[in-house]
Design a protein around this motif. Structure first.
Motif, PDB file in Angstrom:
ATOM      1  N   CYS A 266       3.140  -9.925   7.794  1.00 47.98           N
ATOM      2  CA  CYS A 266       2.010  -9.653   8.683  1.00 47.98           C
ATOM      3  C   CYS A 266       1.211 -10.938   8.884  1.00 47.98           C
ATOM      4  CB  CYS A 266       1.133  -8.578   8.027  1.00 47.98           C
ATOM      5  SG  CYS A 266      -0.251  -7.974   8.997  1.00 47.98           S
ATOM      6  N   SER A 275       2.606  -7.481  13.192  1.00 44.33           N
ATOM      7  CA  SER A 275       3.653  -7.083  12.249  1.00 44.33           C
ATOM      8  C   SER A 275       4.857  -6.690  13.079  1.00 44.33           C
ATOM      9  CB  SER A 275       3.199  -5.928  11.346  1.00 44.33           C
ATOM     10  OG  SER A 275       2.884  -4.782  12.121  1.00 44.33           O
ATOM     11  N   ILE A 288      -0.874  -5.753   1.251  1.00 41.18           N
ATOM     12  CA  ILE A 288      -0.002  -6.561   2.120  1.00 41.18           C
ATOM     13  C   ILE A 288       0.297  -7.899   1.457  1.00 41.18           C
ATOM     14  CG2 ILE A 288       0.220  -7.658   4.369  1.00 41.18           C
ATOM     15  CD1 ILE A 288      -1.522  -5.444   5.529  1.00 41.18           C
ATOM     16  N   LEU A 301       5.919  -1.580   7.251  1.00 46.91           N
ATOM     17  CA  LEU A 301       5.552  -2.553   8.280  1.00 46.91           C
ATOM     18  C   LEU A 301       6.748  -3.022   9.109  1.00 46.91           C
ATOM     19  CD1 LEU A 301       2.996  -4.717   6.254  1.00 46.91           C
ATOM     20  CD2 LEU A 301       2.472  -3.192   8.169  1.00 46.91           C
ATOM     21  N   TRP A 341      -3.705  -5.209  17.544  1.00 46.83           N
ATOM     22  CA  TRP A 341      -2.525  -5.313  16.675  1.00 46.83           C
ATOM     23  C   TRP A 341      -1.273  -5.300  17.552  1.00 46.83           C
ATOM     24  CZ3 TRP A 341      -2.889  -3.622  11.084  1.00 46.83           C
ATOM     25  CH2 TRP A 341      -1.688  -3.847  10.407  1.00 46.83           C
TER      26      TRP A 341
END
Length: 390
Positions: A266, A275, A288, A301, A341
């Motif tokens: 990530c 990701s 993470i 992920l 994201w």
């Protein structure tokens, strides 16, 4: 066939090579682009020695990345998160490149892309001067749907060898499989070159196809977190593993696996998180960072199908990632209101697809060369900030 398979044990004749790192790579962009063009146009599979040397050099870079942007996990190794949200780094624009799937031309075209906000300079020139971050979401190998007929042809040769007991030369000499692997390895060498040349600014995340051994994680396996064997049109995962093992050897297969195992999961910057797939559930920042040794985190992920993510997994993870320690600022979401994201994994039609109320932007169109440009000065707008570089 474009070369001769190595005999068993040949790879061990020069063990010192496996741990040598090439001289520091030049950031001469013309030289780098020229080498990338040669990788792309080469009609032969790469030499064993050159490939394994590059692979081990890049793995060494990944395993020693600076903790200033890749926080270390509890074992003292670079963790699963690339953090470019610090005051000194969050002013850099980010180019997000979706699933590549053996498309070396796509990566090369992304390097030639001119950024208007940077005076029309190319991405590779900005990489050279440390003025941009490039983040590829993963999935290096396997051409998938664009080469469906080639996969069908390669599978017939593989089936004859693997299931019907014909000599391995039937598969290793397969024109279709050789063409597939040339594309895979030409892209892989481009990625190696860019990572060695711009280690702080060029990044590739682990995707679900970063599983060259075609392994499936089990609790007794401490090296396969998040991995699941896969097939789509035929036995792509198994076929690539068997070809590398037969054409080269087990050691090269292992070395590529080590490279994949060292890839982060990530990236976060001032205005975006990236990701490979939509987060399956909400993750804490420390999860993470430490996630490369956790099957639940890697799988969560890299493998999430459309509709499988928990509600608000994006907004909750963003809140954890950007928590400042200031309760009022955190409550008001001052650092998170402009964060978007990005992920790929599942193919889309058109330029993008939005999920989770527009907080998650899916950008993997396998028939186009779309990249996303995230500028530090404003919130990302998918209508104006996605560019076709092809």
């Amino acid at each position: 066939m474009s070369g001769t398979p190595r005999a068993a044990g040949d790879s061990l004749k020069a063990p010192g090579l496996l741990f040598s790192v090439p001289a520091v790579y030049s950031n001469d962009t013309n030289e780098i682009l020229s080498r990338m063009e040669r990788f792309l146009s080469d009609g032969e599979l790469p030499s064993y020695d050159g490939l394994i040397s590059l692979c081990n050099a890049v793995t060494s870079v990944l395993e020693t990345e600076d903790s200033s942007y890749r926080p270390y996990d509890s074992s003292g190794s670079p963790g699963g998160l690339l953090d470019f949200s610090s005051p000194s780094m969050r002013s850099l624009p980010v180019v997000v490149v979706p699933d590549l799937h053996a498309r070396g031309r796509f990566l090369l075209d992304a390097m030639y892309f001119r950024v208007d906000s940077a005076g029309g300079r190319t991405v590779i020139d900005l990489l050279s001067s440390g003025e941009i971050i490039v983040c590829c979401v993963g999935d290096i190998f396997h051409s998938e749907s664009r080469a469906r007929k080639r996969w069908d042809d390669a599978y017939q040769d593989f089936r004859a060898y693997y299931y019907d007991g014909e000599p391995s030369s039937r598969f290793l000499d397969s024109a279709a499989m050789n063409a597939e692997m040339r594309e895979n390895f030409s892209l892989l060498q481009m990625i190696f070159l860019l990572k060695l040349s711009f280690p702080k600014f060029f990044h590739v995340l682990k995707g679900n196809h970063e599983n060259v051994k075609n392994a499936t994680y089990s609790p007794d396996d401490d090296d396969g977190f998040g991995n699941r064997a896969f097939r789509k049109f035929c036995e792509e995962g198994l076929m690539c593993a068997e070809f590398i093992r037969g054409y080269y050897d087990d050691l090269l297969l292992h070395c590529v696996g080590c490279f994949e195992r060292a890839l982060p999961l990530c990236l976060m910057s001032g205005k975006c998180v990236v990701s490979h797939a939509e987060p399956r559930r909400a993750f804490r920042k420390d999860e993470i960072v430490g996630g490369m040794r956790d099957d639940n985190v890697v799988f969560g992920l890299t493998w999430t199908a459309n509709g499988d993510a928990a509600p608000e997994s994006v907004s909750e993870t963003v809140r954890h990632l950007y928590r400042t320690g200031n309760p009022i600022a955190d409550m008001l979401g001052r650092r998170t209101r402009d964060v978007v994201w990005f992920g790929g994994h599942r193919p889309i039609d058109g330029r993008y697809a939005e999920r989770q109320g527009g907080l998650f932007v899916q950008i993997h169109n396998p028939s186009r060369e779309f990249v996303s440009l995230v500028l530090p000065s404003r919130k990302f707008n998918p209508e104006t900030d996605i560019f076709d570089v092809g």
